[in-house]
Enzyme design. Structure first.
Site, PDB file in Angstrom:
ATOM      1  N   LYS A  67       0.818  -1.228   0.000  1.00  8.92           N
ATOM      2  CA  LYS A  67       0.000   0.000   0.000  1.00  8.92           C
ATOM      3  C   LYS A  67       0.840   1.261   0.000  1.00  8.92           C
ATOM      4  CE  LYS A  67      -3.916  -2.265   2.259  1.00  8.92           C
ATOM      5  NZ  LYS A  67      -3.279  -3.557   2.588  1.00  8.92           N
TER       6      LYS A  67
HETATM    7  O1  LIG Z   1      -4.947  -4.245   0.039  1.00 10.48           O
HETATM    8  C1  LIG Z   1      -5.358  -5.221   0.677  1.00 10.48           C
HETATM    9  O2  LIG Z   1      -4.972  -6.347   0.425  1.00 10.48           O
HETATM   10  C2  LIG Z   1      -6.445  -5.017   1.645  1.00 10.48           C
HETATM   11  C3  LIG Z   1      -7.359  -4.024   1.328  1.00 10.48           C
HETATM   12  C4  LIG Z   1      -8.565  -3.954   2.035  1.00 10.48           C
HETATM   13  O3  LIG Z   1      -9.430  -3.171   1.711  1.00 10.48           O
HETATM   14  N1  LIG Z   1      -8.767  -4.824   3.057  1.00 10.48           N
HETATM   15  C5  LIG Z   1      -7.849  -5.769   3.424  1.00 10.48           C
HETATM   16  O4  LIG Z   1      -8.136  -6.535   4.342  1.00 10.48           O
HETATM   17  N2  LIG Z   1      -6.647  -5.838   2.759  1.00 10.48           N
HETATM   18  C6  LIG Z   1      -5.608  -6.793   3.191  1.00 10.48           C
HETATM   19  O5  LIG Z   1      -6.097  -8.125   2.963  1.00 10.48           O
HETATM   20  C7  LIG Z   1      -5.723  -8.985   4.058  1.00 10.48           C
HETATM   21  C8  LIG Z   1      -6.979  -9.480   4.732  1.00 10.48           C
HETATM   22  O6  LIG Z   1      -6.700 -10.422   5.722  1.00 10.48           O
HETATM   23  P1  LIG Z   1      -7.819 -11.380   6.357  1.00 10.48           P
HETATM   24  O7  LIG Z   1      -8.851 -10.496   6.945  1.00 10.48           O
HETATM   25  O8  LIG Z   1      -7.063 -12.155   7.362  1.00 10.48           O
HETATM   26  O9  LIG Z   1      -8.363 -12.231   5.235  1.00 10.48           O
HETATM   27  C9  LIG Z   1      -4.801  -8.168   4.950  1.00 10.48           C
HETATM   28  O10 LIG Z   1      -3.475  -8.347   4.496  1.00 10.48           O
HETATM   29  C10 LIG Z   1      -5.234  -6.741   4.678  1.00 10.48           C
HETATM   30  O11 LIG Z   1      -4.186  -5.819   4.900  1.00 10.48           O
END
Ligand SMILES: O=C(O)c1cc(=O)[nH]c(=O)n1[C@@H]1O[C@H](COP(=O)(O)O)[C@@H](O)[C@H]1O
Length: 308
Positions: A114
């Site tokens: 990001k």
């Molecule tokens: O850019 C991302 O990957 C991201 C964007 C977003 O809107 N929401 C989001 O959860 N993420 C990332 O996606 C992953 C989600 O993780 P879980 O919630 O464990 O599935 C993490 O690494 C977050 O930083």
């Protein structure tokens, strides 16, 4: 070098699923405290690599490849102790990327960092993602404007700009109405419009939109359907987003699914969270196998969907 859309297409056909496996390791989630490792006990590097190896064995055993991987850089840097000359987290990520390259070549790795800064600084962040780590794609924050994102546009690579994120606080700024020359629109929609414009000269650029924001997702895919861009959709599993509902929204507008990846991180590699990790390695591996198979299936492509 393959262009990024080809990479997405080919890996979607091989995987038969839109599943992106997020790699966000936390020692707590493997039954170890957050405090410094005990003297004589296994290091974070050993513990995490063993877990990742187990996961890759699960993948091999299932005969099902994922459509992408997404390590989040912050989780690895948090394990470094640079003031003490210790780089366990960075070393662990490097070894994981080597393993993925050896064992699952061609499956794209999206480095989740990001970034996004003044152009000269973004050039460095682009080098960090593509040259230093060798990722195929990266996540960027577009809020500093065009010149903060375009330095990431490199041949063959993918760039995902945050448009409507999955977190509870996302609407605070991203849904604010803004006045443009075309009238009033939520800020995230303006990001989507601009990304679509960028994609005419750099087809590797896409957007991030959360699976927890189904209404916004619906608006976005309807808007993009005539000239689709790659989509990264996090938020299924532990954040409460539904894989099935997400696919339904995409299918309802005939979105080209090979350009889409739906990410689950804890839901795949730490399915027991927030409960404690099972004590035995065998039980942990069984839990991974069950979580991986069911999420892969929930995000499976139907016959012919990736070949449009
Ligand atoms: O850019 C991302 O990957 C991201 C964007 C977003 O809107 N929401 C989001 O959860 N993420 C990332 O996606 C992953 C989600 O993780 P879980 O919630 O464990 O599935 C993490 O690494 C977050 O930083």
């Amino acid at each position: 070098m393959n262009n990024y859309r080809d990479t997405l297409r080919e890996s979607a056909v091989r995987a038969g699923s839109l599943l992106c496996v997020g790699i966000d390791p936390v020692m707590d989630w493997l039954g170890y405290g957050r405090e410094e490792p005990q003297l004589g006990g296994p290091s974070p590097e050993e513990v995490i690599l063993e877990h990742l190896q187990d996961f890759l064995d699960v993948v091999d055993h299932s005969g099902l490849l994922p459509g992408a991987y997404k390590p989040n850089l912050g989780y690895f840097h948090a394990l470094d102790r640079p003031r003490q000359g210790e780089y366990q987290g960075s070393r662990t990520l490097a070894k994981i990327l080597d393993l993925l390259q050896e064992r699952q070549r061609g499956i794209p790795v999206i480095l989740d960092s990001k970034r996004g800064d003044i152009a000269r600084s973004s050039e460095n962040y682009a080098s960090e993602a593509f040259q230093v780590w060798g990722a195929q794609a990266v996540t960027v924050s577009p809020w500093m404007g065009d010149d903060s994102v375009t330095p990431f546009f490199m041949e063959g690579r993918g760039v995902y700009a945050l448009a409507r994120t999955s977190n509870p606080g996302a609407a605070r700024f991203q849904n604010l109405p803004v006045v443009t020359s075309r009238g009033e629109t939520p800020l995230f929609r303006e990001v989507v419009r601009v990304v679509q414009e960028w994609s005419r000269t750099f087809p590797g650029v896409g957007i991030v939109v959360g699976a927890t924001a189904l209404e916004e997702l619906g608006e976005i895919v309807a808007y993009l359907a005539s000239a689709p861009v790659p989509l990264l959709i996090p938020g299924v599993g532990k954040q409460g987003g539904s894989a099935e509902a997400t696919l339904e929204v995409l299918r309802s507008v005939g979105y080209p699914l090979e350009l889409v990846r739906v990410n689950a991180s804890r839901g795949i590699l730490f399915p027991w969270v927030p409960a404690e990790a099972p004590r035995g390695r065998r039980e942990r591996r069984d839990a991974l196998a069950e979580a991986y198979r069911s999420m892969h299936q929930a995000l499976a492509l139907r016959d012919g969907e990736a070949l449009q």
